[in-house]
Design a protein around this motif. Structure first.
Motif, PDB file in Angstrom:
ATOM      1  N   HIS A  32       0.835  -1.219   0.000  1.00 55.74           N
ATOM      2  CA  HIS A  32       0.000   0.000   0.000  1.00 55.74           C
ATOM      3  C   HIS A  32       0.863   1.259   0.000  1.00 55.74           C
ATOM      4  CE1 HIS A  32       0.633  -0.315   4.405  1.00 55.74           C
ATOM      5  NE2 HIS A  32       0.025  -1.497   4.371  1.00 55.74           N
ATOM      6  N   ASP A  84      -4.697   1.045  -3.070  1.00 53.47           N
ATOM      7  CA  ASP A  84      -3.413   1.726  -3.062  1.00 53.47           C
ATOM      8  C   ASP A  84      -2.343   0.779  -3.603  1.00 53.47           C
ATOM      9  OD1 ASP A  84      -1.347   3.443  -2.436  1.00 53.47           O
ATOM     10  OD2 ASP A  84      -1.473   3.168  -0.270  1.00 53.47           O
ATOM     11  N   ARG A 128      -8.363   1.668   1.020  1.00 51.78           N
ATOM     12  CA  ARG A 128      -6.985   1.888   0.570  1.00 51.78           C
ATOM     13  C   ARG A 128      -6.932   2.012  -0.947  1.00 51.78           C
ATOM     14  NH1 ARG A 128      -2.815   1.460   4.171  1.00 51.78           N
ATOM     15  NH2 ARG A 128      -3.070   0.273   6.101  1.00 51.78           N
ATOM     16  N   ASP A 182      -3.382  -2.620  -3.060  1.00 55.67           N
ATOM     17  CA  ASP A 182      -4.051  -3.179  -1.889  1.00 55.67           C
ATOM     18  C   ASP A 182      -5.558  -3.107  -2.110  1.00 55.67           C
ATOM     19  OD1 ASP A 182      -5.334  -3.151   0.825  1.00 55.67           O
ATOM     20  OD2 ASP A 182      -3.251  -3.349   1.496  1.00 55.67           O
ATOM     21  N   GLY A 222      -5.605   6.460   3.602  1.00 52.96           N
ATOM     22  CA  GLY A 222      -6.880   5.899   4.008  1.00 52.96           C
ATOM     23  C   GLY A 222      -7.932   6.801   3.414  1.00 52.96           C
TER      24      GLY A 222
END
Length: 573
Positions: free
Chosen positions: A468, A508, A506, A501, A473
């Motif tokens: 990530h 990400d 996320r 991720d 977040g």
């Protein structure tokens, strides 16, 4: 997932948050947080379970089981209600601001009387935080940015919330008499990270039964507008859902029209106009005669415009029209291409299920290989030790004998320290099959320091995947600041993959950075980062993000056969 599980998990998480504000025991708070994840991911409806059944939920002991029994009996948890009464609602609202911790929120209330986001914003602008103990210039900047993040999120929801709602509506309406076809459209079909409202499209010769069934669904709190072509409702969660019903012969044109972004649709309408055609949700028509040309399938609509079918996740006017014209559209990676998962956790650290259950679930998914990557010791709160990780390795070797069709890889999720170093020395790291390295602290380092941190991690010969990478977040923590071009160049040079991720909060790397990294020749890993069996279902969101980043199966290392993956992992310089 049963609604009771989600509600109870939210209450247990709120209990953890409230205890954080009041200075509760850190160990107990982490136990509640861990239990909340386990409850949300539990396959059984907790409202049907007695105390003995509740205690069988991973990480749920006697005390938490009694709280769940309290919820089953009363619809709430008494301790939560008691703490709510002690802590002003405004303080709880402040804790939703990214970067603002619960204790600082309480200080702001006690010292400045700030009890709302609006009041805090005003206090920041007037400089009232300056000189307050524990609040420096950096804190002020972080709070200002956190408020901005919160306002940007507005009433939008994460993609998984919208997807689960849409899936339920589609399933409920699919068997309504006269319904020929039904699916979700709009930004959800494009797999955007957050969704403002949900669009559901259906085809029927008689829309009335569908509209009546739609407005009668238990999740409908209010009918905003009704009609034969479109009905809009507000759900009990506050999300708006629009149901549009078109004649079956207009299905393809409607699906194309209600899926693409505004910019994509403007482009396709311009193409139609230049060809003497008019494109609408009802079809592609001859501009002069008004005669229908095509409308039944999306493929027909795009073909008549001189384009191949464009995958929904690309319909953002991000170069897909040009790529389609030139025959350069990628064969996008799909969930079916995924052969393995390279980032998951067990209850040895912050997961909620034991190793044996996670491995069994991976085998049930039909994976060819599966990596356990529990947290390493520098993340002190997870209490990892050398002895624990080595004992896990021995247990994996024993389990491997039971699984002929699944190769179990032993890995770890390392912590990228502020200077780019990671847990354990080189000799110890050499014993792992795969190592993911992630930023878990010091998120506010300046760009130069953060860039050096990532580059150093990429240059570590034992780091295979950067987990990530932006550490964001969605709606709660801003991405870290780094020179991503320098980071991606280092990742390509060192053969280090960038993770996507799959957790919905996320997603990400995000899609824009995926495309940027792709230009450097970076490879990727689409991982669930599962902390519970239920988290495996998040794969669809990571794959959707990868598609938005234009990734093919060849770009994603965990679509590769195991021998090719092992070769990639072994070739770190």
């Amino acid at each position: 997932m049963a609604r009771a599980n989600d509600e109870a998990a939210a209450l247990i998480q709120e209990l953890a948050d409230l205890l954080s504000i009041t200075g509760g025991d850190a160990f107990k708070i982490r136990a509640y947080e861990k239990a909340a994840r386990a409850i949300a991911g539990h396959p059984e409806d907790i409202s049907t379970l007695g105390l003995a059944g509740l205690k069988k939920i991973p990480t749920v002991g006697e005390a938490i089981a009694k709280k769940l029994a309290d919820y089953n009996a009363t619809g709430t948890i008494r301790q939560v209600e008691e703490l709510r009464a002690q802590i002003p609602a405004g303080v709880r609202a402040l804790t939703a601001i990214p970067t603002l911790g619960p204790r600082k929120a309480l200080v702001l209330y006690q010292e400045l009387g700030v009890s709302s986001v609006a009041e805090l914003s005003e206090a920041v602008e007037r400089g009232r935080l300056r000189g307050l103990k524990g609040f420096g210039a950096k804190s002020e900047e972080n709070i200002r940015h956190g408020i901005e993040l919160m306002r940007q999120a507005g009433e939008r929801v994460l993609v998984d919330v919208a997807a689960e709602l849409a899936d339920g509506i589609v399933a409920a309406l699919r068997d309504v008499p006269g319904c020929r076809k039904i699916t979700h459209a709009g930004s959800l079909r494009r797999m955007r990270e957050t969704i403002g409202d949900v669009d559901v499209l259906a085809a029927s010769d008689d829309p009335r039964p569908l509209m009546e069934a739609f407005t009668a669904l238990p999740l409908v709190a209010e009918v905003i507008a009704g009609g034969d072509k479109k009905t809009s409702v507000r759900t009990t969660t506050g999300l708006q859902v629009d149901l549009r019903v078109v004649p079956p012969e207009a299905w393809g044109a409607a699906l194309q029209y209600f899926t693409g972004s505004q910019a994509h649709n403007i482009r396709t309408r311009e193409i139609a106009f230049r060809q003497g055609l008019k494109l609408s949700e009802y079809g592609l028509f001859d501009s002069d005669s008004g005669e229908l040309v095509v409308s039944e399938t999306e493929e027909e609509v795009y073909e008549r415009l001189g384009l191949p079918w464009i995958p929904p996740t690309l319909r953002e006017d991000g170069g897909e029209i040009e790529a389609a014209r030139e025959g350069r559209l990628p064969r996008l990676v799909t969930a079916e291409d995924i052969r393995g998962d390279l980032h998951t956790h067990t209850d040895l650290t912050d997961g909620t299920a034991p190793l044996e259950r996670m491995v069994a679930a991976a085998a049930d998914r039909g994976l060819e290989y599966y990596a356990i990557t529990d947290h390493a010791p520098n993340l002190v709160m997870q209490r990892m030790t050398d002895e624990k990780i080595l004992a896990q390795r021995e247990r994996i070797r024993e389990l491997q004998k039971e699984y002929r069709d699944l190769t179990i890889l032993h890995g770890a999720e390392l912590n990228i320290d502020p200077d780019g170093g990671v847990d354990w020395d080189a000799d110890f790291l050499a014993g792992f099959d795969v190592l993911v390295a992630s930023v878990h602290s010091h998120f506010t380092q300046d760009r130069a320091a953060m860039t050096r941190r990532f580059v150093t991690a990429c240059e570590n010969p034992h780091v295979h995947v950067i987990g990530h990478p932006t550490a964001r977040g969605i709606g709660r923590r801003a991405p870290v600041d780094a020179d991503w071009d320098e980071v991606f160049a280092a990742a390509a040079r060192t053969g280090t993959a960038m993770e996507i991720d799959c957790f919905p909060d996320r997603l990400d790397l995000p899609a824009d950075l995926i495309r940027r990294a792709l230009r450097y020749g970076v490879k990727f890993s689409i991982d669930t980062d599962a902390h519970a069996v239920a988290h495996f279902r998040n794969l669809r969101y990571g794959v959707g993000t990868a598609q938005r980043g234009w990734l093919t199966p060849d770009d994603v290392i965990n679509t590769w056969p195991l021998d090719r993956l092992r070769e990639f992992l072994s070739k770190k310089p």
